[in-house]
Design an enzyme around this catalytic site. Structure first.
Site, short mmCIF file in Angstrom:
data_model
loop_
_atom_site.label_atom_id
_atom_site.label_comp_id
_atom_site.label_asym_id
_atom_site.label_seq_id
_atom_site.Cartn_x
_atom_site.Cartn_y
_atom_site.Cartn_z
CB CYS A 157 1.37 4.41 0.02
SG CYS A 157 1.39 5.31 -1.52
CD GLU B 180 5.96 1.99 -6.36
OE1 GLU B 180 6.26 2.60 -5.31
OE2 GLU B 180 6.30 2.33 -7.48
N GLY C 27 0.78 -2.19 -2.55
CA GLY C 27 -0.02 -2.64 -1.41
C GLY C 27 0.83 -2.63 -0.16
CB SER C 28 0.25 -4.08 3.13
OG SER C 28 0.01 -5.42 2.78
CB THR C 29 5.48 -3.77 4.12
OG1 THR C 29 5.79 -2.46 3.64
CG2 THR C 29 6.77 -4.50 4.43
N GLY D 279 3.57 -7.60 0.09
CA GLY D 279 4.72 -7.48 -0.83
C GLY D 279 5.73 -8.58 -0.58
CD GLU E 181 1.14 1.91 5.52
OE1 GLU E 181 1.08 0.67 5.39
OE2 GLU E 181 1.31 2.68 4.56
CE LYS F 1 -6.60 -9.49 -5.91
NZ LYS F 1 -7.48 -8.73 -5.00
#
Ligand code: NAP
Ligand code: MG
Length: 498
Positions: A300, A265, A242-244, A247, A402, A189
């Site tokens: 990142c 990640e 992707g983003s935390t 995740g 971030e 995706k």
């Protein structure tokens, strides 16, 4: 005959694939819906892309499972798999110009980078895992006696790969190359902002000889296709970048469904430490600027916090600000440009909010606004000047969160102890950099920095031969190197009694 068209004209002449790639064929979404993907340089719509949902993820997972169970790929010999992945690497290079144009058009990345870094880099990743897979041996356990226990690596089955928009092809290759090398089937995706190159990649994989159903690409929205993949009861593992925040959701999806493996990640707020023993401060300053402004800071592991020892603080600030002001921002297809647009108007809005917050928290020393000398066709583009804040309080929002844009927070420190404490005072732990001429200090400080990668006297050190990933809320599991195979295989013990 030489092509006299401009890069933009060549990009505009391409007819990108826009449908889902399932079971070796392009198909529309089950419910026929689409969404737009845009060129962030001009803001114009490039194409309508199939908007995959639950039903499409179901179709893709069924195809992937069928392909896996057939053994056409999962039971192919390492040598056969190697040949296909090498052929794919060759095809990526042979179609390199088209892929680089698509990558730059869709995500706003500088063509000077996609053509020289992203595309060759993607081919190199496939080649590396193709070459690796027939050189990884199993183990014989030291059980003693006449018993024999062997430990083998087996593919997991169906892997779901969910990736962001900053390195669309390279991120895809970081997941696909080791996953496919290990014999898995994959449902990918891509990010909604950058679906184009993933679709072309899937087509090239079939051309290279990958059996149908082994690689499927479902474009669409995270909350639809992404969530459906995360919750799917027949997906064995999710490899996510992707983003935390997202995740975290994948961990929940796994808990709510079939307890699939989840490898994350995620984000970062990487610190770059410059000590006053550095003789060549100019190089440190160059890299400090490059470490945050490269790809408009949408990296990142971007060195978004610059920690500078007090006695060289003014010199470093002056140097970084000068470089920020001198950087040429422009069209991603202008080969003179050093920084292109952000990926979307939404991302520009997000980053601009942080800039507004920064103005109330610290001193704005460079940038903060749209560059003024842009061509008229870029009027709707998502551009921001390289932005530097100085004298930033370590607890300020712009020092903690971030931003994922070209925004640097510079923070002074006095002692080594203080520098380490400041660097580690983050919920993230993806990367860090240390500049020092003292070998002892380099070793001492790098050992104490809590990060997946510490670069000494450089920034963002990265290669396919070394693992990449984070600690804390930057995630867990490693991409790249042979360690990536740990995510895409399970260890099987087979014990032969004497
Ligand atoms: P993101 O919003 O987390 O999206 C990543 C992927 O997850 C996209 O494919 C996205 O689909 C999907 N997604 C979004 N919401 C979802 C949901 N509710 N359920 C399931 N899937 C969902 O990240 P991004 O904005 O694309 O990328 C920026 C972030 O990625 C930054 O935080 C950056 O640090 C991180 N990043 C990390 C690394 C690393 O290796 N550590 C590398 C690059 C980027 P949509 O596109 O439709 O939203
Ligand atoms: Mg786009």
């Amino acid at each position: 005959m030489t092509d006299t068209r401009t890069l933009r004209e060549r990009a505009a002449a391409l007819q990108p694939r826009t449908e889902l790639y399932i079971d070796g064929a392009f198909v529309p979404a089950a419910d026929g819906r689409t969404f737009e993907t845009r060129d962030p340089g001009t803001g114009r719509v490039i194409a309508e892309i199939a908007r995959g949902g639950q039903a499409d993820i179901d179709r893709a997972v069924v195809a992937a499972r069928r392909a896996f169970d057939s053994g056409a790929w999962s039971d192919a010999t390492p040598r056969e798999r190697r040949a296909v992945l090498l052929a794919l690497a060759d095809l990526i290079e042979a179609n390199g110009e088209e892929l680089a144009l698509l990558e730059s058009l869709d995500g706003g990345k500088l063509y000077s980078q996609t053509s020289t870094e992203d595309i060759p880099g993607t081919a190199a990743i496939f080649r590396w895992y193709a070459e690796a897979l027939d050189k990884v041996y199993g183990e014989v356990a030291p059980t003693g006696g006449d018993d024999l226990a062997i430990v083998t690596r087996e593919p997991l089955g169906v892997v779901g790969a969910v990736i962001p928009w900053n390195y669309p092809l390279e991120m895809a290759s970081w997941k696909l190359a080791p996953a496919l090398a290990a014999g898995n089937s994959v449902v990918l995706k891509p990010a909604e902002e950058t679906p184009l190159t993933a679709l072309r990649l899937a087509e090239l994989a079939t051309e290279a000889g990958l059996p149908q159903g082994v690689l499927n690409v479902v474009t669409g929205y995270g909350v639809e296709a992404g969530q459906a993949l995360g919750r799917h009861p027949d997906v064995d593992s999710i490899a996510f970048t992707g983003s935390t925040g997202v995740g975290r959701m994948f961990l929940e999806y796994a808990g709510q469904s079939n307890m699939k493996q989840v490898w994350l990640e995620c984000g970062g707020k990487s610190a770059n430490l410059i000590f006053d023993d550095v003789a060549d401060l100019d190089t440190a300053i160059d890299f400090a600027a490059q470490g945050i402004f490269s790809l408009s800071g949408q990296v990142c592991s971007a060195n978004s916090r610059l920690l500078v020892q007090r006695s060289v603080y003014d010199r470093v600030v002056e140097g970084v600000v000068a470089r920020a002001k001198a950087l040429r921002v422009g069209d991603q297809f202008d080969e003179q440009a050093e920084m292109g647009p952000l990926v979307s108007a939404t991302q520009l809005g997000r980053v601009s909010k942080y800039v507004e917050t920064g103005r109330t928290e610290a001193t704005l020393a460079a940038g903060g606004t749209r560059p003024d000398a842009l061509a008229t066709e870029l009027a709707e583009g998502s551009f921001l000047q390289p932005t530097v804040f100085t004298g930033v309080d370590p607890e300020a929002t712009i020092a903690v969160e971030e931003i994922f844009g070209p925004v640097l927070a510079i923070i002074p420190f006095d002692t080594e102890e203080e520098a380490i404490a400041l660097a580690n005072a983050s919920e993230y732990g993806l990367a860090a950099s240390v500049w020092t001429d003292s070998l002892r200090r380099a070793r001492r400080v790098s050992r104490r920095l809590q990060a997946g990668t510490v670069s000494v006297n450089t920034v963002d050190a990265l290669d396919v031969t070394v693992p990449f990933g984070g600690v804390r809320q930057s995630g867990f599991g490693r991409d790249l190197s042979l360690h990536a195979l740990d995510k895409f295989t399970s260890l099987k013990t087979t014990w032969f009694a004497s």
